[in-house]
Design an enzyme around this catalytic site. Structure first.
Site, short mmCIF file in Angstrom:
data_model
loop_
_atom_site.label_atom_id
_atom_site.label_comp_id
_atom_site.label_asym_id
_atom_site.label_seq_id
_atom_site.Cartn_x
_atom_site.Cartn_y
_atom_site.Cartn_z
CE LYS A 1 -1.22 13.02 -15.55
NZ LYS A 1 -1.55 13.36 -16.95
CG HIS B 1 0.14 14.50 -24.19
ND1 HIS B 1 0.77 15.69 -24.44
CD2 HIS B 1 1.05 13.75 -23.48
CE1 HIS B 1 1.98 15.68 -23.91
NE2 HIS B 1 2.18 14.52 -23.33
CG ASN C 1 -2.87 15.67 -20.63
OD1 ASN C 1 -1.99 14.81 -20.59
ND2 ASN C 1 -3.71 15.87 -19.63
CD GLU D 1 -4.47 15.07 -16.23
OE1 GLU D 1 -5.20 14.63 -17.12
OE2 GLU D 1 -3.28 14.73 -16.10
NE ARG E 1 -0.25 16.37 -13.35
CZ ARG E 1 0.38 15.55 -12.52
NH1 ARG E 1 0.07 15.57 -11.23
NH2 ARG E 1 1.31 14.73 -12.93
CG HIS F 1 5.15 10.03 -25.39
ND1 HIS F 1 3.78 9.92 -25.36
CD2 HIS F 1 5.46 11.11 -24.62
CE1 HIS F 1 3.27 10.88 -24.59
NE2 HIS F 1 4.28 11.61 -24.14
CG HIS G 1 -1.76 9.41 -25.32
ND1 HIS G 1 -2.31 9.86 -24.15
CD2 HIS G 1 -0.42 9.44 -25.12
CE1 HIS G 1 -1.35 10.15 -23.29
NE2 HIS G 1 -0.20 9.90 -23.86
CE LYS H 1 4.32 16.73 -15.17
NZ LYS H 1 4.61 15.50 -15.96
CD GLU I 1 5.89 15.64 -23.34
OE1 GLU I 1 5.38 16.66 -22.85
OE2 GLU I 1 5.25 14.60 -23.57
NE ARG J 1 -4.11 -1.99 1.98
CZ ARG J 1 -4.10 -3.17 2.59
NH1 ARG J 1 -3.10 -3.45 3.42
NH2 ARG J 1 -5.05 -4.05 2.39
#
Length: 539
Positions: free
Chosen positions: A311, A416, A413, A405, A409, A434, A420, A395, A353, A289
């Protein structure tokens, strides 16, 4: 060979007022024969073993001087580790034609005695230059007076030891209350990793997760840094590539971590690019956990994006990063020198990026990138450090406002949603990295905004022009392997994480440096820009 190490080394030592030693001369003295004779009588492996012992002795017994090594010495991991421990490494970088011109003046190079000299030199360049890029300082060896090259080295050494420029550690703080952490940016930080990580450890032990490519380049130096601080370590080496970020490898990693008896107070260390960071972070989030983890990102993309913000996740057959968690690292160590070993295509993928941060909220930063981009690409450590620091700061500020997000935030993206979909349609393969997908996606977002009358057409053209000038793709038609289907791309976008109430959310620009979220874009409008980007054109 032929870079001028001995001649420049003598000039440098004279300027500094310290002794100069030539490792090859020491080897010949110890062996009682010339290096060509050692090669001929005993072979190269015997010579390399002796070279390793001699250099280690010289580094240990003659501190404070200038040492010129043979061209193959730095290829040995133990020698590189010793140099990191005892000194500062300088690579005299030269192009093959200049090296050939120099070495052909003397016919005493054992590695050039058989076969075509140019072919041999090109092969050695391809093998060695990625490793040479690990040096602390890189200086171009040119057809200029040797004193001029020595002056350049002196300036870079002064920069390094005065704490100014790329070698100084810059720290960006991610302010998240009790989950706050530091991002350290600088050159040569891998050698300091043990000292940086030590305050985080409850017991003097870490486990390292990396891939086979990164392990061959950087794991030895990390081990040395940990050993220097008496930090015990165990490693798991996984296959490289996006395909490793799946449930199969997650299960394998979790089983290994449990076998290592990793406790909540232990530290799991990700050494590698985004795949290693995402996979290790997610495993750390769910193991017992939650166990602590830290990141040493080795790619530009990971340094400015995936290692920052917490993330984590894995891919599924339904799409990328659809299973994961927000889980913050304890520390990020971004060593700019590690970027020297990146293939150019990987470096440029990360650069996309970097550009993103200028486009979403910092127009002056984009202006600067238009000026500095080519020097960043060619290897300027100071400019790379500035770009990484600025990107991480941008960032970090957004993450501090919106960790999970649900608000601003999402602006991170930009490009993206398109990217993606392109990655999924190309099978997360070498067809499209990517960052390349993000570059095309950002151009599509600007084109879509321009067609909707939201953003100036000139801004869309300016973004595409800069990305193209840097060597990044800007259109879907540039993806190798045949045309893609716009309807399939739309279907992939409908599975994107940012879909809400059945509508695709897009990050779109009003202008360079000013972006916003919207779900009010029709599928027909999206399809129109996809079709246009798929069309081949001559300009």
């Amino acid at each position: 060979m032929g870079a001028g190490k001995t001649t420049v080394g003598r000039r440098l030592a004279s300027r500094l007022g310290v002794p100069f030693t030539d490792a090859d001369a020491e080897i010949e003295s110890a062996g009682g024969m010339s290096i060509p004779e050692i090669f001929e009588k005993h072979g190269e492996p015997y010579f390399r073993e002796g070279e390793r012992r001699v250099i280690e002795r010289l580094l240990r017994e003659q501190p404070g001087g200038v040492l010129a090594t043979g061209g193959g010495a730095f290829m040995d991991p133990q020698t590189r580790a010793n140099i990191t421990k005892y000194g500062v490494s300088v690579w005299l970088r030269a192009d093959v034609e200049l090296l050939l011109k120099r070495v052909q003046r003397r016919n005493n190079r054992p590695l050039l005695k058989q076969g075509d000299a140019r072919e041999t030199m090109l092969r050695l360049r391809d093998q060695r230059y990625p490793i040479y890029g690990l040096a602390d300082i890189t200086v171009d060896s040119i057809d200029a007076p040797h004193d001029e090259v020595a002056d350049t080295i002196l300036a870079k050494l002064s920069d390094r030891f005065s704490g100014q420029g790329a070698a100084a550690i810059k720290t960006v703080r991610v302010e998240l209350g009790e989950r706050a952490y530091d991002i350290h940016v600088g050159t040569g930080l891998l050698a300091k990793a043990g000292a940086l990580l030590k305050p985080l450890l409850r017991r003097q032990r870490v486990v390292i997760i990396t891939d086979s490519t990164v392990a061959g380049l950087h794991l030895g130096a990390l081990r040395q840094a940990l050993d220097a601080e008496a930090i015990a370590h165990a490693e798991m080496i996984l296959p490289p590539g996006e395909q490793t970020k799946d449930f199969t490898h997650l299960q394998r990693l979790l089983d290994w971590l449990l076998e290592q008896k990793v406790e909540r107070g232990d530290l799991v260390l990700a050494l590698g690019g985004g795949v290693m960071g995402d996979l290790t972070g997610f495993a750390s989030a769910i193991l017992r956990r939650g166990v602590d983890f830290a990141q040493i990102p080795t790619t530009l993309l990971a340094q400015v994006d995936s290692s920052v913000g917490g993330k984590t996740g894995v891919n599924t057959r339904h799409g990328k990063n659809l299973v994961g968690a927000f889980y913050q690292p304890r520390m990020v160590i971004a060593d700019i020198a590690l970027l020297d070993t990146l293939p150019e295509r990987e470096l440029l993928a990360g650069y996309a990026e970097v550009v993103k941060y200028g486009l979403i909220g910092d127009a002056p930063f984009f202006d600067w990138l238009e000026t500095a981009g080519h020097d960043i690409r060619s290897g300027d450590h100071a400019l790379r450090a500035r770009a990484v620091q600025a990107s991480c700061a941008a960032k970090a500020a957004i993450v501090a406002l919106d960790e999970r997000e649900i608000g601003p935030r999402a602006l991170l993206n930009l490009g993206h949603t398109f990217g993606h979909a392109l990655e999924r349609e190309t099978g997360y393969s070498e067809r499209l990295l990517h960052g390349e997908g993000v570059a095309i996606g950002m151009c599509l977002a600007f084109e879509l905004a321009a067609k909707q009358g939201i953003a100036p057409v000139q801004d869309a053209a300016r973004v595409a022009r800069h990305l193209s000038a840097m060597g990044l793709p800007t259109r879907i038609a540039q993806i190798a392997g045949g045309p893609l289907d716009p309807d399939r791309l739309l279907a992939h976008m409908a599975q994107d994480k940012k879909v809400a109430q059945g509508r695709i959310n897009f990050v779109l620009p009003r202008a360079i440096g000013d972006c916003f979220m919207t779900s009010q874009i029709s599928s027909d409008a999206v399809c129109e820009v996809l079709v246009a980007s798929l069309a081949k054109r001559d300009d």
